[in-house]
Design an enzyme around this catalytic site. Structure first.
Site, PDB file in Angstrom:
ATOM      1  N   ASN A 107      41.603  49.484  37.968  1.00 24.13           N
ATOM      2  CA  ASN A 107      41.383  48.041  38.087  1.00 24.13           C
ATOM      3  C   ASN A 107      39.913  47.745  37.811  1.00 24.13           C
ATOM      4  O   ASN A 107      39.058  48.610  37.981  1.00 24.13           O
ATOM      5  CB  ASN A 107      41.733  47.597  39.518  1.00 24.13           C
ATOM      6  CG  ASN A 107      41.575  46.105  39.722  1.00 24.13           C
ATOM      7  OD1 ASN A 107      41.970  45.310  38.861  1.00 24.13           O
ATOM      8  ND2 ASN A 107      41.010  45.700  40.847  1.00 24.13           N
ATOM      9  N   HIS A 109      37.067  44.924  39.070  1.00 24.57           N
ATOM     10  CA  HIS A 109      36.864  43.907  40.104  1.00 24.57           C
ATOM     11  C   HIS A 109      35.473  43.305  39.931  1.00 24.57           C
ATOM     12  O   HIS A 109      34.498  44.045  39.744  1.00 24.57           O
ATOM     13  CB  HIS A 109      37.005  44.557  41.486  1.00 24.57           C
ATOM     14  CG  HIS A 109      36.826  43.570  42.590  1.00 24.57           C
ATOM     15  ND1 HIS A 109      37.807  42.668  42.947  1.00 24.57           N
ATOM     16  CD2 HIS A 109      35.766  43.303  43.401  1.00 24.57           C
ATOM     17  CE1 HIS A 109      37.366  41.902  43.927  1.00 24.57           C
ATOM     18  NE2 HIS A 109      36.128  42.275  44.221  1.00 24.57           N
ATOM     19  N   SER A 136      32.946  46.326  39.079  1.00 22.30           N
ATOM     20  CA  SER A 136      33.271  47.726  39.374  1.00 22.30           C
ATOM     21  C   SER A 136      34.612  48.081  38.750  1.00 22.30           C
ATOM     22  O   SER A 136      35.571  47.319  38.881  1.00 22.30           O
ATOM     23  CB  SER A 136      33.401  47.945  40.886  1.00 22.30           C
ATOM     24  OG  SER A 136      32.285  47.477  41.590  1.00 22.30           O
ATOM     25  N   ASP A 145      41.184  46.630  46.578  1.00 24.76           N
ATOM     26  CA  ASP A 145      39.848  46.789  45.987  1.00 24.76           C
ATOM     27  C   ASP A 145      39.058  47.900  46.676  1.00 24.76           C
ATOM     28  O   ASP A 145      37.825  47.857  46.720  1.00 24.76           O
ATOM     29  CB  ASP A 145      39.061  45.464  46.021  1.00 24.76           C
ATOM     30  CG  ASP A 145      39.774  44.351  45.267  1.00 24.76           C
ATOM     31  OD1 ASP A 145      40.391  44.645  44.228  1.00 24.76           O
ATOM     32  OD2 ASP A 145      39.723  43.191  45.728  1.00 24.76           O
TER      33      ASP A 145
END
Ligand code: GRF
Length: 213
Positions: A107, A109, A136, A145
């Site tokens: 992911n 973020h 990040s 997260d």
């Protein structure tokens, strides 16, 4: 060629950066399909323009989160992907989904994690008077997260900045770091082991590659 699936919910500017990097050979992989939680978003158009199969799979068509994630898994697995990339995917994933793709689910973020998990990160950075902000890339674990960080990009925050300016500055960096991290993964340089990210056999520090320990 390695196979990538990208999950989106909106604009898809990171998706575009990934598509471009694949086309230019900076990522030795192909985006096999794009799935969006929303219809009529720009990200789906970007996929269509690149002749990538794209689908809107809407959570409202399913009884609950588990049924939705199970359906999504079935669709994704038809492509037998090496890597599943979340790029502006605005859904909380079930533990089952995360476990199914563990170690091959990443992911991006828009904050310098562990600062500001969740939403409205740019606003929170401004409200706190931060002089630095950023993005990040991390492996996804069950903690929202909270998975191990692989790489961060830092941007300055200037007096007088508003959310849109900060968001644009962060987004610009995202388009550089996300394809780079994906290329590391595709080249078998990057793995998640023992809840940590490892690059070229080296355990990465908590804030990712090239961070001060
Ligand atoms: C990015 O800021 C990313 O960090 C966050 O959602 C945004 C997606 O933007 N997860 P886009 O759809 O890739 O333009």
């Amino acid at each position: 060629m390695k196979k990538i699936i990208v999950l989106i919910s909106g604009t898809g500017s990171n998706l575009q950066a990934i598509i471009d990097a694949c086309a230019q050979g900076r990522i030795q992989a192909t985006v096999q399909a794009v799935f969006s939680t929303r219809s009529h978003v720009q990200g789906l158009e970007r996929a269509r323009d690149a002749n990538i199969p794209s689908y809107a799979i809407r959570p409202s068509d399913y009884a609950d989160r588990a049924a939705f994630d199970d359906a999504l898994i079935r669709h994704i697995d038809e492509y037998a992907p090496d890597l599943v990339v979340l790029a502006g995917y605005m859904r909380i994933l079930t533990p089952h989904f995360v476990a199914h793709y563990t170690g091959r689910l990443i992911n991006i973020h828009p904050s310098l994690l562990p600062k500001y998990p969740g939403l409205h990160t740019h606003r929170r950075a401004l409200e706190n008077g931060d002089s630095e902000h950023g993005a990040s890339v991390h492996f996804v674990t069950e903690e929202l997260d909270g998975g191990p960080v692989i790489l961060q990009a830092t941007v300055p925050v200037f007096p007088g900045d508003d959310e849109a300016l900060v968001a644009a500055r962060v987004r610009h960096q995202e388009h550089a770091i996300y394809p780079l991290v994906i290329s590391w993964f595709v080249d078998n340089r990057l793995v998640m082991r023992d809840g940590t990210a490892w690059l070229d056999g080296q355990r990465l520090p908590p804030q990712g590659y090239a961070a001060d320990e």
